[in-house]
Design a protein around this motif. Structure first.
Motif, PDB file in Angstrom:
ATOM      1  N   TYR A 159       0.747  -1.293  -0.010  1.00 52.63           N
ATOM      2  CA  TYR A 159      -0.079  -0.227  -0.124  1.00 52.63           C
ATOM      3  C   TYR A 159       0.892   1.139   0.054  1.00 52.63           C
ATOM      4  N   LEU A 160       1.881   1.281   0.762  1.00 47.52           N
ATOM      5  CA  LEU A 160       3.005   2.516   0.925  1.00 47.52           C
ATOM      6  C   LEU A 160       3.657   2.472  -0.229  1.00 47.52           C
ATOM      7  N   GLY A 174       6.032  17.910 -11.921  1.00 45.18           N
ATOM      8  CA  GLY A 174       5.951  19.245 -11.332  1.00 45.18           C
ATOM      9  C   GLY A 174       4.888  19.320 -10.274  1.00 45.18           C
ATOM     10  N   VAL A 175       4.144  18.459  -9.954  1.00 49.99           N
ATOM     11  CA  VAL A 175       3.244  18.421  -9.009  1.00 49.99           C
ATOM     12  C   VAL A 175       3.506  17.916  -7.856  1.00 49.99           C
ATOM     13  N   GLN A 176       3.591  18.873  -6.685  1.00 45.21           N
ATOM     14  CA  GLN A 176       4.154  18.597  -5.229  1.00 45.21           C
ATOM     15  C   GLN A 176       3.026  18.065  -4.427  1.00 45.21           C
ATOM     16  N   PHE A 177       3.137  16.878  -3.653  1.00 47.66           N
ATOM     17  CA  PHE A 177       2.302  16.991  -2.307  1.00 47.66           C
ATOM     18  C   PHE A 177       3.203  17.058  -1.150  1.00 47.66           C
ATOM     19  N   ASP A 178       2.839  17.921  -0.154  1.00 49.91           N
ATOM     20  CA  ASP A 178       3.581  17.910   1.149  1.00 49.91           C
ATOM     21  C   ASP A 178       3.532  16.593   1.937  1.00 49.91           C
ATOM     22  N   ASP A 179       4.478  16.479   2.759  1.00 47.23           N
ATOM     23  CA  ASP A 179       4.471  15.067   3.628  1.00 47.23           C
ATOM     24  C   ASP A 179       3.084  15.178   4.348  1.00 47.23           C
ATOM     25  N   ASP A 180       2.725  16.441   4.792  1.00 45.80           N
ATOM     26  CA  ASP A 180       1.488  16.454   5.669  1.00 45.80           C
ATOM     27  C   ASP A 180       0.435  15.938   4.767  1.00 45.80           C
ATOM     28  N   ASP A 181       0.281  16.227   3.759  1.00 46.44           N
ATOM     29  CA  ASP A 181      -0.778  15.663   2.821  1.00 46.44           C
ATOM     30  C   ASP A 181      -0.785  14.383   2.425  1.00 46.44           C
ATOM     31  N   VAL A 183       0.589  11.902   4.382  1.00 47.71           N
ATOM     32  CA  VAL A 183       0.172  11.366   5.599  1.00 47.71           C
ATOM     33  C   VAL A 183      -1.213  10.943   5.737  1.00 47.71           C
ATOM     34  N   ILE A 184      -1.780  12.300   5.327  1.00 45.42           N
ATOM     35  CA  ILE A 184      -3.311  12.167   5.575  1.00 45.42           C
ATOM     36  C   ILE A 184      -4.072  11.458   4.392  1.00 45.42           C
ATOM     37  N   LEU A 185      -3.621  11.425   3.490  1.00 43.71           N
ATOM     38  CA  LEU A 185      -3.975  10.532   2.090  1.00 43.71           C
ATOM     39  C   LEU A 185      -3.806   9.183   2.517  1.00 43.71           C
ATOM     40  N   THR A 186      -2.709   8.788   3.085  1.00 46.89           N
ATOM     41  CA  THR A 186      -2.238   7.595   3.503  1.00 46.89           C
ATOM     42  C   THR A 186      -3.280   7.131   4.737  1.00 46.89           C
ATOM     43  N   LEU A 187      -3.510   7.830   5.720  1.00 45.44           N
ATOM     44  CA  LEU A 187      -4.457   7.397   6.934  1.00 45.44           C
ATOM     45  C   LEU A 187      -5.917   7.363   6.455  1.00 45.44           C
ATOM     46  N   ASN A 188      -6.325   8.175   5.574  1.00 48.72           N
ATOM     47  CA  ASN A 188      -7.809   8.328   4.940  1.00 48.72           C
ATOM     48  C   ASN A 188      -7.981   6.873   4.321  1.00 48.72           C
ATOM     49  N   VAL A 207       3.619  16.547  12.894  1.00 50.23           N
ATOM     50  CA  VAL A 207       3.313  15.794  11.893  1.00 50.23           C
ATOM     51  C   VAL A 207       4.274  14.564  11.857  1.00 50.23           C
ATOM     52  N   ILE A 208       3.684  13.481  11.738  1.00 47.42           N
ATOM     53  CA  ILE A 208       4.669  12.085  11.477  1.00 47.42           C
ATOM     54  C   ILE A 208       5.259  12.013  10.137  1.00 47.42           C
ATOM     55  N   SER A 209       6.351  11.737   9.811  1.00 49.54           N
ATOM     56  CA  SER A 209       6.889  11.603   8.549  1.00 49.54           C
ATOM     57  C   SER A 209       6.356  10.084   7.919  1.00 49.54           C
ATOM     58  N   MET A 210       6.503   9.939   6.780  1.00 46.73           N
ATOM     59  CA  MET A 210       5.962   9.027   5.964  1.00 46.73           C
ATOM     60  C   MET A 210       7.082   7.852   6.408  1.00 46.73           C
ATOM     61  N   LYS A 211       8.285   7.838   6.857  1.00 47.86           N
ATOM     62  CA  LYS A 211       9.300   7.068   7.159  1.00 47.86           C
ATOM     63  C   LYS A 211       8.987   6.280   8.464  1.00 47.86           C
ATOM     64  N   ASP A 212       8.461   7.364   9.188  1.00 49.52           N
ATOM     65  CA  ASP A 212       8.102   6.875  10.795  1.00 49.52           C
ATOM     66  C   ASP A 212       6.843   6.341  10.919  1.00 49.52           C
TER      67      ASP A 212
END
Length: 215
Positions: A159-160, A174-181, A183-188, A207-212
């Motif tokens: 999944y990750l 050229g489209v960026q997603f912040d780490d915060d976004d 993480v939210i998408l992953t949790l959703n 905010v937790i990182s994707m690695k953590d």
């Protein structure tokens, strides 16, 4: 006798790149993979200090200069005796070799698109105009998939991995997603049995990182 220009041409990195390009650019450009191809070809060219010949920042030196003693002169259009400079010969070699290098990474449809190109710059412009239009639809699709991605029955690792691949793809465009976004998408995308984990992570002060999150 081998001239200094000939030695520079023989020792140039472009000569080895042409014969090994297939191991560095692993795809042949077609309607479906422009971003992957462009990332790999730019990485290769920039990594060997040759991008200036492609983006035209390395300007063409004067072709003819006045001869010194011992040079083989030719007659220019104004009747003066001149000779072709080593700098121009080297520049011309790189210019043509890069066209050959890029062409070697194209599918048949890509080759047909660039027939008649007069420079590596012209060649890349034609390829972008032809294939990046197709890619825009793919980018929109990948953004939508990323925003609506669900874990389903996949293992967490898979999944990750799907999320990372989608993020990398749109980032290359050229489209960026912040780490915060992300993480939210992953949790959703987690099913209901992960509600406790979701609540714990969302309740964190930082905010937790994707690695953590993966750990």
């Amino acid at each position: 006798m081998v001239t200094s220009a000939q030695l520079q041409i023989l020792h140039s990195s472009i000569m080895s790149l042409i014969s090994t390009v297939s191991s560095s650019v692993t795809v042949k450009l077609d309607d479906s993979n422009y971003l992957t191809w462009n990332f790999q070809i730019e990485l290769l060219i920039k990594g060997h200090g040759l991008m200036g010949f492609v983006d035209r920042s390395h300007l063409c030196p004067p072709r003819f200069i006045m001869p010194t003693f011992g040079d083989s002169a030719v007659s220019s259009s104004d009747g003066l005796s001149t000779f072709e400079s080593d700098e121009f010969k080297i520049w011309k070699m790189h210019y043509r070799a890069l066209m050959q290098l890029i062409t070697a990474t194209l599918s048949l449809s890509g080759v047909s698109c660039v027939i008649g190109s007069t420079s590596s710059y012209d060649l890349r412009v034609r390829l972008k105009e032809q294939f990046f239009i197709v890619t825009r639809a793919t980018i929109f699709q990948m953004k939508s998939e990323l925003q609506n991605i669900k874990k389903g029955i996949d293992l967490i690792s898979l999944y990750l991995k799907r999320i990372k691949e989608a993020r990398d793809y749109v980032f290359a465009a050229g489209v960026q997603f912040d780490d915060d976004d992300i993480v939210i998408l992953t949790l959703n995308g987690f099913p209901s049995e992960y509600n406790t984990l979701r609540s714990i992570i969302r309740g964190r002060e930082n905010v937790i990182s994707m690695k953590d999150l993966k750990s």
